[in-house]
Write an enzyme that holds these catalytic residues in place. Sequence first.
Site, PDB file in Angstrom:
ATOM      1  N   CYS A 150      -1.727  -3.677   8.058  1.00  0.00           N
ATOM      2  CA  CYS A 150      -1.404  -2.480   8.852  1.00  0.00           C
ATOM      3  C   CYS A 150      -0.943  -2.884  10.254  1.00  0.00           C
ATOM      4  CB  CYS A 150      -2.618  -1.572   8.982  1.00  0.00           C
ATOM      5  SG  CYS A 150      -3.236  -0.971   7.407  1.00  0.00           S
ATOM      6  N   CYS A 158       0.813  -1.213   0.000  1.00  0.00           N
ATOM      7  CA  CYS A 158       0.000   0.000   0.000  1.00  0.00           C
ATOM      8  C   CYS A 158       0.849   1.267   0.000  1.00  0.00           C
ATOM      9  CB  CYS A 158      -0.917  -0.006   1.223  1.00  0.00           C
ATOM     10  SG  CYS A 158      -0.033  -0.293   2.749  1.00  0.00           S
ATOM     11  N   ASP A 195       2.551   2.398   2.534  1.00  0.00           N
ATOM     12  CA  ASP A 195       2.608   3.017   3.858  1.00  0.00           C
ATOM     13  C   ASP A 195       4.030   2.994   4.408  1.00  0.00           C
ATOM     14  OD1 ASP A 195      -0.052   3.254   3.613  1.00  0.00           O
ATOM     15  OD2 ASP A 195      -0.597   1.925   5.261  1.00  0.00           O
ATOM     16  N   CYS A 199      -2.807   4.899   5.538  1.00  0.00           N
ATOM     17  CA  CYS A 199      -4.255   4.953   5.709  1.00  0.00           C
ATOM     18  C   CYS A 199      -4.625   5.053   7.193  1.00  0.00           C
ATOM     19  CB  CYS A 199      -4.884   3.696   5.110  1.00  0.00           C
ATOM     20  SG  CYS A 199      -4.443   2.212   6.021  1.00  0.00           S
TER      21      CYS A 199
END
Lengths: 245, 137
Positions: free
Chosen positions: B107, B37, B39, B64
């Site tokens: 995450c 993603c 991140d 996110c």
Amino acid sequence: MAAKPAPAETQPCWSCGSMGAAHFCEACGRVQPPAALDYFAFFGWPRKLNIDVAALDKDFYQLSRKLHPDLNARAGGQEQEWSLEQSSMLNDAHRTLKDPVQRTQYLLKLEGVEVEEQSKSATEQARATGQMKKQIVPPDLLEEVFELNLQLEELRLQKKMGEDDPALSEEVGRRKLELEEKHEALLEELKKVWASWDAWIDRGDGEQAVAQDERKHALDKMVDVLNRRNYIRNLVRDVSAALES
Amino acid sequence: MSYSDKVIDHYNNPRNVGSLDKSSNDVGTGLVGAPECGDVMKLQIRVNRDTNVIEEAKFKTFGCGSAIASSSLATEWVKGKTVDEAMAIKNMDIVKELSLPPVKIHCSVLAEDAIRAAIGDWKKKQETAKPVAVEAQ
């Protein structure tokens, strides 16, 4: 490379019974029922990544002429349906194999590599052994990403306040160019890994089994390069959005 | 997909945002990223060298809402724990606490990685700083 039937999956033609029929019969030309083939096998090719795109296009056009549903409209319901299914698979196969990144991702999927699953299991392994997890993204790239994100945050804030710092915009723009170069360079790196994968395929059945670590090494390396490339691609996208906002 | 109340709370009021002095000997820094993603997460801890208790934790995450919430929660959890206790935090603990959906599990993996990386960095500093002090405890 001319269009030819996939040897392993060849069945006799349903219409005239002659052998050598894959997508259509070589003897009588009738469309055959679709077989469960992967995209490489659909073109009768081995699972090699360094493919001749011109040959792929040529095979694609040859096959699509013969398989096009309009051309088989008079052939009757069943055959027309097959030709529709075959054409649709042909289009997917061509689109996927033509693009170097999609082709690599497709191969990884065929070979059972789940990219996200890998990261999770690496964490679990680190937890079990007490060792440090090897990060997919190299530390210097992470530092760069973090720094650039800080600058982007600053840039967005300034724009929101109606301020303009040309020096910052210029700096961010310059780093965007560097990232785009890196993005290109990673594609070249990916192509180098293709060579070692293709060499493994060329070993043939007997030798492939003893060279399993070669296979694994090539697949891991492909995942690694694709991951880094994705990271940079996302970052370039964020930078563009921040500069244009 | 909608975020759980706890994720939204951490997202709107992130705990312990900031940074610690990276070069300080009692600070460990973990910088990790998720290529899926894009991140990137930085988590830092300050450890009491007598008790091995994490007295301060800071983070900065670009990503996110779930990534921000996961790292925010991670800093809350490690504070007051010893280094060894903090090593026992698992990503699924974070998933449960924040009710993260399956697509956001990575995450929580990232947050666990960040804790481990920060502790690993701190441990490395201790080894190089006082190579003979291991038996002194």
